[in-house]
Motif scaffolding. Structure first.
Motif, PDB file in Angstrom:
ATOM      1  N   ASP A 326       0.390  -1.390  -0.465  1.00  0.00           N
ATOM      2  CA  ASP A 326       0.475  -0.184  -0.317  1.00  0.00           C
ATOM      3  C   ASP A 326       1.041   1.168   0.064  1.00  0.00           C
ATOM      4  O   ASP A 326       0.489   2.376  -0.333  1.00  0.00           O
ATOM      5  N   ALA A 327       1.510   1.443   0.600  1.00  0.00           N
ATOM      6  CA  ALA A 327       3.177   2.737   0.582  1.00  0.00           C
ATOM      7  C   ALA A 327       4.582   1.985   0.601  1.00  0.00           C
ATOM      8  O   ALA A 327       4.769   1.360   0.774  1.00  0.00           O
ATOM      9  N   LEU A 328       5.500   2.111  -0.094  1.00  0.00           N
ATOM     10  CA  LEU A 328       6.748   2.247   0.132  1.00  0.00           C
ATOM     11  C   LEU A 328       7.749   3.408   0.890  1.00  0.00           C
ATOM     12  O   LEU A 328       7.014   4.679  -0.224  1.00  0.00           O
ATOM     13  N   LEU A 329       8.447   3.704   1.092  1.00  0.00           N
ATOM     14  CA  LEU A 329       8.853   4.260   2.018  1.00  0.00           C
ATOM     15  C   LEU A 329      10.355   4.238   1.440  1.00  0.00           C
ATOM     16  O   LEU A 329      11.381   3.353   1.819  1.00  0.00           O
ATOM     17  N   LEU A 330      10.892   5.575   0.851  1.00  0.00           N
ATOM     18  CA  LEU A 330      12.001   5.839   0.319  1.00  0.00           C
ATOM     19  C   LEU A 330      12.991   6.587   0.963  1.00  0.00           C
ATOM     20  O   LEU A 330      12.727   7.053   1.412  1.00  0.00           O
ATOM     21  N   PRO A 331      14.492   5.982   0.683  1.00  0.00           N
ATOM     22  CA  PRO A 331      15.402   6.946   1.351  1.00  0.00           C
ATOM     23  C   PRO A 331      15.457   8.472   0.979  1.00  0.00           C
ATOM     24  O   PRO A 331      16.168   9.478   1.099  1.00  0.00           O
ATOM     25  N   GLU A 332      15.483   8.641  -0.893  1.00  0.00           N
ATOM     26  CA  GLU A 332      15.471   9.556  -1.742  1.00  0.00           C
ATOM     27  C   GLU A 332      14.779   8.429  -2.846  1.00  0.00           C
ATOM     28  O   GLU A 332      14.188   8.103  -2.609  1.00  0.00           O
ATOM     29  N   ARG A 333      14.515  10.245  -3.229  1.00  0.00           N
ATOM     30  CA  ARG A 333      13.437  10.176  -5.055  1.00  0.00           C
ATOM     31  C   ARG A 333      14.104   9.818  -6.004  1.00  0.00           C
ATOM     32  O   ARG A 333      15.447  10.039  -6.164  1.00  0.00           O
ATOM     33  N   HIS A 334      13.467   8.514  -6.526  1.00  0.00           N
ATOM     34  CA  HIS A 334      14.041   7.881  -7.962  1.00  0.00           C
ATOM     35  C   HIS A 334      13.832   8.657  -9.114  1.00  0.00           C
ATOM     36  O   HIS A 334      14.928   8.241  -9.248  1.00  0.00           O
ATOM     37  N   GLY A 335      12.627   8.943  -9.334  1.00  0.00           N
ATOM     38  CA  GLY A 335      13.178  10.524 -10.357  1.00  0.00           C
ATOM     39  C   GLY A 335      12.910   9.762 -12.116  1.00  0.00           C
ATOM     40  O   GLY A 335      13.026  10.325 -12.373  1.00  0.00           O
ATOM     41  N   ASP A 336      12.490   8.923 -11.692  1.00  0.00           N
ATOM     42  CA  ASP A 336      11.740   7.970 -13.002  1.00  0.00           C
ATOM     43  C   ASP A 336      10.132   8.766 -13.027  1.00  0.00           C
ATOM     44  O   ASP A 336       9.432   7.270 -12.507  1.00  0.00           O
ATOM     45  N   ASP A 337       9.768   9.323 -14.276  1.00  0.00           N
ATOM     46  CA  ASP A 337       8.861   9.660 -14.609  1.00  0.00           C
ATOM     47  C   ASP A 337       7.437   8.283 -15.418  1.00  0.00           C
ATOM     48  O   ASP A 337       6.552   8.408 -14.412  1.00  0.00           O
ATOM     49  N   GLU A 338       7.687   7.946 -15.512  1.00  0.00           N
ATOM     50  CA  GLU A 338       7.351   5.874 -15.972  1.00  0.00           C
ATOM     51  C   GLU A 338       7.154   5.443 -14.408  1.00  0.00           C
ATOM     52  O   GLU A 338       5.818   4.868 -14.355  1.00  0.00           O
ATOM     53  N   VAL A 339       8.060   5.357 -13.781  1.00  0.00           N
ATOM     54  CA  VAL A 339       7.875   4.503 -12.032  1.00  0.00           C
ATOM     55  C   VAL A 339       6.950   5.485 -11.699  1.00  0.00           C
ATOM     56  O   VAL A 339       5.605   3.976 -11.066  1.00  0.00           O
ATOM     57  N   THR A 340       6.577   6.777 -11.754  1.00  0.00           N
ATOM     58  CA  THR A 340       6.063   7.212 -10.293  1.00  0.00           C
ATOM     59  C   THR A 340       4.165   7.569 -11.032  1.00  0.00           C
ATOM     60  O   THR A 340       3.712   6.860 -10.397  1.00  0.00           O
ATOM     61  N   ALA A 341       4.406   7.247 -12.531  1.00  0.00           N
ATOM     62  CA  ALA A 341       3.422   7.131 -12.576  1.00  0.00           C
ATOM     63  C   ALA A 341       2.254   5.676 -12.833  1.00  0.00           C
ATOM     64  O   ALA A 341       1.064   5.280 -12.469  1.00  0.00           O
ATOM     65  N   TRP A 342       3.252   4.807 -13.583  1.00  0.00           N
ATOM     66  CA  TRP A 342       2.837   3.515 -12.502  1.00  0.00           C
ATOM     67  C   TRP A 342       2.327   3.204 -11.292  1.00  0.00           C
ATOM     68  O   TRP A 342       1.550   2.032 -10.786  1.00  0.00           O
ATOM     69  N   LEU A 343       3.229   3.473 -10.459  1.00  0.00           N
ATOM     70  CA  LEU A 343       2.985   3.191  -8.668  1.00  0.00           C
ATOM     71  C   LEU A 343       1.756   4.234  -8.152  1.00  0.00           C
ATOM     72  O   LEU A 343       1.177   3.881  -7.832  1.00  0.00           O
ATOM     73  N   GLU A 344       1.252   5.088  -9.548  1.00  0.00           N
ATOM     74  CA  GLU A 344       0.528   6.343  -8.477  1.00  0.00           C
ATOM     75  C   GLU A 344      -0.790   4.995  -9.791  1.00  0.00           C
ATOM     76  O   GLU A 344      -1.820   5.120  -8.477  1.00  0.00           O
ATOM     77  N   ALA A 345      -0.549   5.320 -10.614  1.00  0.00           N
ATOM     78  CA  ALA A 345      -1.667   4.379 -11.615  1.00  0.00           C
ATOM     79  C   ALA A 345      -2.534   2.866 -10.132  1.00  0.00           C
ATOM     80  O   ALA A 345      -3.276   2.943 -10.243  1.00  0.00           O
ATOM     81  N   GLY A 347      -2.114   2.800  -7.505  1.00  0.00           N
ATOM     82  CA  GLY A 347      -2.646   3.305  -6.271  1.00  0.00           C
ATOM     83  C   GLY A 347      -1.717   2.966  -4.905  1.00  0.00           C
ATOM     84  O   GLY A 347      -1.955   2.818  -3.975  1.00  0.00           O
ATOM     85  N   VAL A 348      -0.148   3.267  -4.968  1.00  0.00           N
ATOM     86  CA  VAL A 348       0.974   2.914  -3.813  1.00  0.00           C
ATOM     87  C   VAL A 348       1.142   4.221  -3.614  1.00  0.00           C
ATOM     88  O   VAL A 348       1.510   5.485  -4.353  1.00  0.00           O
ATOM     89  N   SER A 349       1.323   4.676  -2.176  1.00  0.00           N
ATOM     90  CA  SER A 349       2.117   5.973  -2.004  1.00  0.00           C
ATOM     91  C   SER A 349       3.515   5.873  -1.537  1.00  0.00           C
ATOM     92  O   SER A 349       4.027   4.914  -0.606  1.00  0.00           O
ATOM     93  N   VAL A 350       4.065   6.915  -2.519  1.00  0.00           N
ATOM     94  CA  VAL A 350       5.442   7.060  -2.104  1.00  0.00           C
ATOM     95  C   VAL A 350       5.682   8.188  -0.762  1.00  0.00           C
ATOM     96  O   VAL A 350       5.036   9.061  -1.496  1.00  0.00           O
ATOM     97  N   ARG A 351       6.531   7.579  -0.070  1.00  0.00           N
ATOM     98  CA  ARG A 351       6.782   8.801   1.072  1.00  0.00           C
ATOM     99  C   ARG A 351       8.365   8.673   1.059  1.00  0.00           C
ATOM    100  O   ARG A 351       8.436   7.615   0.845  1.00  0.00           O
ATOM    101  N   VAL A 352       9.344   9.900   1.127  1.00  0.00           N
ATOM    102  CA  VAL A 352      10.601   9.789   1.574  1.00  0.00           C
ATOM    103  C   VAL A 352      10.797  10.877   3.133  1.00  0.00           C
ATOM    104  O   VAL A 352      10.329  11.864   3.296  1.00  0.00           O
ATOM    105  N   PRO A 353      10.382   9.767   3.901  1.00  0.00           N
ATOM    106  CA  PRO A 353      10.534  10.936   5.369  1.00  0.00           C
ATOM    107  C   PRO A 353      11.729  11.204   5.200  1.00  0.00           C
ATOM    108  O   PRO A 353      12.616  10.685   5.751  1.00  0.00           O
ATOM    109  N   GLY A 354      11.446  12.316   6.318  1.00  0.00           N
ATOM    110  CA  GLY A 354      12.331  13.124   6.741  1.00  0.00           C
ATOM    111  C   GLY A 354      12.690  12.886   7.906  1.00  0.00           C
ATOM    112  O   GLY A 354      14.048  13.104   8.767  1.00  0.00           O
ATOM    113  N   ALA A 355      11.376  12.909   9.100  1.00  0.00           N
ATOM    114  CA  ALA A 355      11.747  12.334  10.689  1.00  0.00           C
ATOM    115  C   ALA A 355      10.244  11.669  11.509  1.00  0.00           C
ATOM    116  O   ALA A 355       9.815  11.634  10.389  1.00  0.00           O
TER     117      ALA A 355
END
Length: 593
Positions: A326-345, A347-355
């Motif tokens: 349901d959600a992915l926590l990453l150390p930094e943004r992956h920067g790939d627009d196609e991957v972002t669009a796929w995950l959004e489609a 319904g996966v929430s992608v976060r880069v938590p700071g604290a």
């Protein structure tokens, strides 16, 4: 293929999404995805890195596949990379090297470590520390008596084996415990492995306190060390993951790069509880650890390199065949627009938590990734090369003698690539000048002890014979006669060729899995020669030089006193108590020794 060749190919391509493959003959050099095939391929006429430039120069062909959507192109790219393992792509290697704990699907389930779990078993893991898992499994067996023996040992027993006497098993094989009670113990083991640490930690703590109150401090210290391993088993980050909304599953990723290899560590949380952790190795040609762009790594269109490129490649290749969280926590943004669009489609929430708690989990994933990066898993590589389930526990065998005299056999054990000296064994053999028969006798001894339950060591994953085809056939003949089903190979010193029942391997001299076999082989040889010298020196050099002492009298002396040192310290009266030793011979022995 030069720049003009690339432009010529690109000119005929459609402006549609799809996947392209640079070929060298039948070999796929690189696979890429594109929103616009013509534009993307044309960009390779002016590649942004020397490495991709070399790839283009090597290529002599180009293949494309048109897709309906960008998401289809993304997933097709992942499948093609996995199938062809192109040299110039960031690519995920399926990692079979981490151990798991399985409870088999039997009336009386068996607990065991494995790297190749049975489909019907209940499996926990994988885990990153073999030694810690072995400690915990032993503690579980002592605490709950769950059997660890093979089915061959379990069946048709009429009395409990040594594990029962040592308190490691409650012996369901002979009815020392009823099935219902045994099943309750298995359920308690499952509760611990599912995360209920107290199921094992609490009884261990009570036993430790009892031992301390009885001033049995050595046992108390042993139990304390075991308790620490048990309490640390489920690791840091075991605290609940703060879910948001309807997020039931959360995956936390950390990545680290060294040279042309990267490690991605994944933590898995379900319903607010950390339930799984694993690590995966990726080949990363041309990727460095910097955050800046590395042209051509993920395509020639300027995507970011370093950790972002690794994360993007992992996300697609790993989750293309698995259910997304349901959600992915990453150390930094992956920067790939196609991957972002796929995950959004999806319904996966992608976060880069700071604290906060989520940031702590990302830090833990990063620690796990950095611990493994650049390392070699010799055991996993060896298992893959030999196409066996695991090579975590290896036993090595060698024989030594002097023209048939003082013949001995050595049996050494390696666990997770390191010598386990407590599990070394040695045996005196019949005095015969035949290496094949000596090896057959040694392996028959080891196999029979295992099958009859007289050896307190776990069955190994692999047997390594010091020698060539002849020694291997002698060993396999002994294994077949006794009925001990364990893979066996041989490694000779001359050409360092690995001999199996089906073929020979000639691996590169710097192959880590070959180095592991060499260590096992050399240690077995050293241990055999050391024991042979001990027997030779004690039996031949000292006693055989005493007038009036023949082979039979020598055996009776050693049988009576146990060693030459004890013979040396024996009184004249004690010496004369041995059959065949008179007063004069006793005085001669006394004076000579």
């Amino acid at each position: 293929m030069n720049a003009d060749g690339v432009r010529e190919h690109a000119q005929s391509l459609p402006r549609e999404p799809g996947v392209y493959q640079f070929q060298e003959g039948e070999t796929t050099l690189y696979v890429g995805k594109a929103v616009d095939l013509r534009s993307r391929v044309r960009s390779y006429a002016d590649p942004r890195s020397a490495r991709i430039g070399r790839m283009v120069d090597r290529a002599d062909g180009l293949e494309i596949a048109i897709t309906d959507t960008e998401t289809q192109a993304l997933l097709l790219e992942a499948n093609l990379i996995k199938r062809h393992q192109p040299r110039y792509n960031v690519r995920l290697r399926d990692d079979k090297s981490y151990p798991m704990v399985q409870l088999t699907d039997h009336d009386a389930p068996r607990i065991e470590l494995t790297r190749d779990p049975a489909e019907s078993a209940t499996v926990f893991g994988p885990y990153t520390s073999v030694r810690q898992v072995e400690t915990v499994v032993k503690a579980l067996r002592e605490g709950y008596g769950v059997r660890g023996c093979s089915d061959h040992k379990y069946e048709n027993r009429d009395r409990p084996c040594l594990d029962y006497e040592m308190g490691l098993c409650s012996a369901p094989c002979t009815g020392e415990i009823d099935r219902e009670s045994y099943r309750e113990d298995v359920t308690a083991v499952e509760r611990f492995l599912e995360g209920e640490t107290g199921a094992l930690a609490d009884p261990l703590r009570r036993s430790m306190e009892t031992a301390a109150s009885q001033q049995n401090f050595e046992r108390a210290a042993n139990l304390r060390d075991r308790l620490e391993a048990v309490e640390a088993f489920h690791g840091e980050g075991g605290e609940a993951v703060q879910s948001v909304g309807d997020e039931r599953t959360v995956d936390v990723l950390g990545a680290a790069i060294e040279g042309e290899s990267a490690t991605v560590a994944r933590l898995r949380a379900e319903d607010g509880k950390l339930v799984d952790r694993d690590r995966h190795t990726l080949e990363t040609p041309g990727v460095d650890g910097a955050d800046g762009p590395v042209g051509g790594v993920a395509g020639a269109g300027g995507e970011r390199g370093g950790v972002p490129a690794v994360l993007a490649a992992f996300l697609v290749q790993y989750y293309a065949e698995r259910e997304l969280p349901d959600a992915l926590l990453l150390p930094e943004r992956h920067g790939d627009d196609e991957v972002t669009a796929w995950l959004e489609a999806e319904g996966v929430s992608v976060r880069v938590p700071g604290a906060g708690r989520e940031a702590k989990l990302v830090d833990l994933a990063l620690k796990n990734a950095r611990r493994n990066v650049g390392g070699h898993d010799e055991c996993g590589m060896l298992a893959d090369a030999l196409e066996i389930g695991a090579a975590n526990r290896i036993e090595g065998f060698d024989v030594s003698h002097a023209q048939g005299k003082a013949a001995v056999g050595a049996n050494v054990t390696f666990v997770d690539g390191s010598a386990e000296t407590a599990d070394y064994r040695r045996k005196k053999l019949l005095e015969q000048n035949d290496d094949y028969d000596n090896m057959r006798e040694l392996l028959e001894w080891r196999a029979r002890r295992a099958v009859e339950g007289r050896d307190d060591r776990p069955d190994p994953d692999l047997l390594v014979i010091d020698g060539g085809e002849g020694q291997l056939e002698a060993a396999r003949s002994a294994l077949a006669d006794v009925g001990w089903d364990v893979p066996a190979i041989a490694l000779a010193k001359a050409e360092e060729r690995v001999t199996t029942p089906d073929r020979e391997f000639s691996w590169p001299s710097d192959a880590p899995h070959l180095h592991l076999l060499q260590r096992v082989r050399d240690e077995a040889h050293r241990f055999a020669v050391q024991y042979h010298r001990t027997i030779r020196d004690e039996v031949k050099t000292v006693l055989d030089d005493v007038p009036g002492i023949g082979p039979e009298t020598r055996k009776r002396l050693l049988g009576r006193f146990g060693s030459v040192e004890n013979v040396r310290e024996a009184s004249l009266e004690d010496l004369q108590s041995v059959s065949g030793i008179g007063e004069k011979t006793a005085e001669t022995i006394h004076s000579r020794l």
